[in-house]
Design a protein around this motif. Structure first.
Motif, PDB file in Angstrom:
ATOM      1  N   UNK A   1       0.839  -1.195   0.000  1.00 49.77           N
ATOM      2  CA  UNK A   1       0.000   0.000   0.000  1.00 49.77           C
ATOM      3  C   UNK A   1       0.884   1.259   0.000  1.00 49.77           C
ATOM      4  N   UNK A   2       1.922   1.256   0.821  1.00 50.93           N
ATOM      5  CA  UNK A   2       2.836   2.399   0.832  1.00 50.93           C
ATOM      6  C   UNK A   2       3.553   2.543  -0.511  1.00 50.93           C
ATOM      7  N   UNK A   3       3.951   1.416  -1.092  1.00 50.18           N
ATOM      8  CA  UNK A   3       4.700   1.456  -2.349  1.00 50.18           C
ATOM      9  C   UNK A   3       3.839   1.971  -3.497  1.00 50.18           C
TER      10      UNK A   3
ATOM     11  N   UNK B   1       2.170   9.878  -2.137  1.00 47.41           N
ATOM     12  CA  UNK B   1       2.409   9.999  -0.701  1.00 47.41           C
ATOM     13  C   UNK B   1       1.318  10.673   0.102  1.00 47.41           C
ATOM     14  N   UNK B   2       0.059  10.669  -0.381  1.00 49.16           N
ATOM     15  CA  UNK B   2      -1.004  11.321   0.388  1.00 49.16           C
ATOM     16  C   UNK B   2      -1.764  10.326   1.275  1.00 49.16           C
TER      17      UNK B   2
ATOM     18  N   UNK C   1     -12.596   7.960  -1.678  1.00 47.33           N
ATOM     19  CA  UNK C   1     -11.158   7.803  -1.519  1.00 47.33           C
ATOM     20  C   UNK C   1     -10.941   6.552  -0.675  1.00 47.33           C
ATOM     21  N   UNK C   2      -9.929   5.787  -1.016  1.00 47.40           N
ATOM     22  CA  UNK C   2      -9.557   4.659  -0.156  1.00 47.40           C
ATOM     23  C   UNK C   2      -8.357   5.094   0.677  1.00 47.40           C
ATOM     24  N   UNK C   3      -8.599   5.277   1.975  1.00 49.16           N
ATOM     25  CA  UNK C   3      -7.504   5.647   2.863  1.00 49.16           C
ATOM     26  C   UNK C   3      -6.716   4.402   3.243  1.00 49.16           C
TER      27      UNK C   3
END
Ligand SMILES: [Ca+2]
Ligand SMILES: [Ca+2]
Ligand SMILES: [Ca+2]
Length: 128
Positions: A43-45, A50-51, A78-80
């Motif tokens: 998910x980070x990648x 970067x939001x 939005x998918x947080x």
């Protein structure tokens, strides 16, 4: 000479595939995926800007509208990261891509998993 080149290209492209497909049967099973993929890292990648969230357009690359609606629990389109962490496991992801429900991912079923794995590895080992 040409034969050698073909051989080495085949070796190089086989590498990424074999990395995930540890038993080398050409199929991904759930154990192979859970052994190598880390959902948080993926998910980070994938969040290249970067939001810490994904727009529907960004998410559509990996999911259909139905899946996105399920994950978007506050319905803000939005998918947080939180929604993904709360609503998604590697088993869910595997089942979602296992279109014919046979417990294996192969061919186009496995494409997105390989993309996610590549993103995860690139983020872990950025090009100098
Ligand atoms: Ca396999
Ligand atoms: Ca949301
Ligand atoms: Ca399958």
């Amino acid at each position: 000479m040409l034969l050698y080149i073909v051989f080495f290209v085949a070796l190089a492209t086989g590498q990424v595939t074999d990395d995930l497909d540890t038993d080398g049967d050409g199929h991904l099973n759930i154990n192979e995926v859970t052994a190598k993929l880390n959902l948080t890292a993926v998910v980070y990648a994938l969040d290249t800007d970067g939001d810490m969230q994904f727009t529907v357009a960004e998410a559509l690359e990996y999911f259909d509208h139905h899946m996105i609606n399920q994950l978007d629990t506050n319905h803000d389109h939005m998918l947080s990261f939180q929604e993904l962490m709360d609503g998604l496991t590697l088993a869910d992801l595997f089942a979602y891509y296992d279109a014919n429900d046979d417990g294996f991912l192969y061919g186009s079923e496995a494409d997105k998993i390989y993309q996610m794995y590549a993103a995860q590895q690139n983020a872990a080992n950025p090009m100098p």
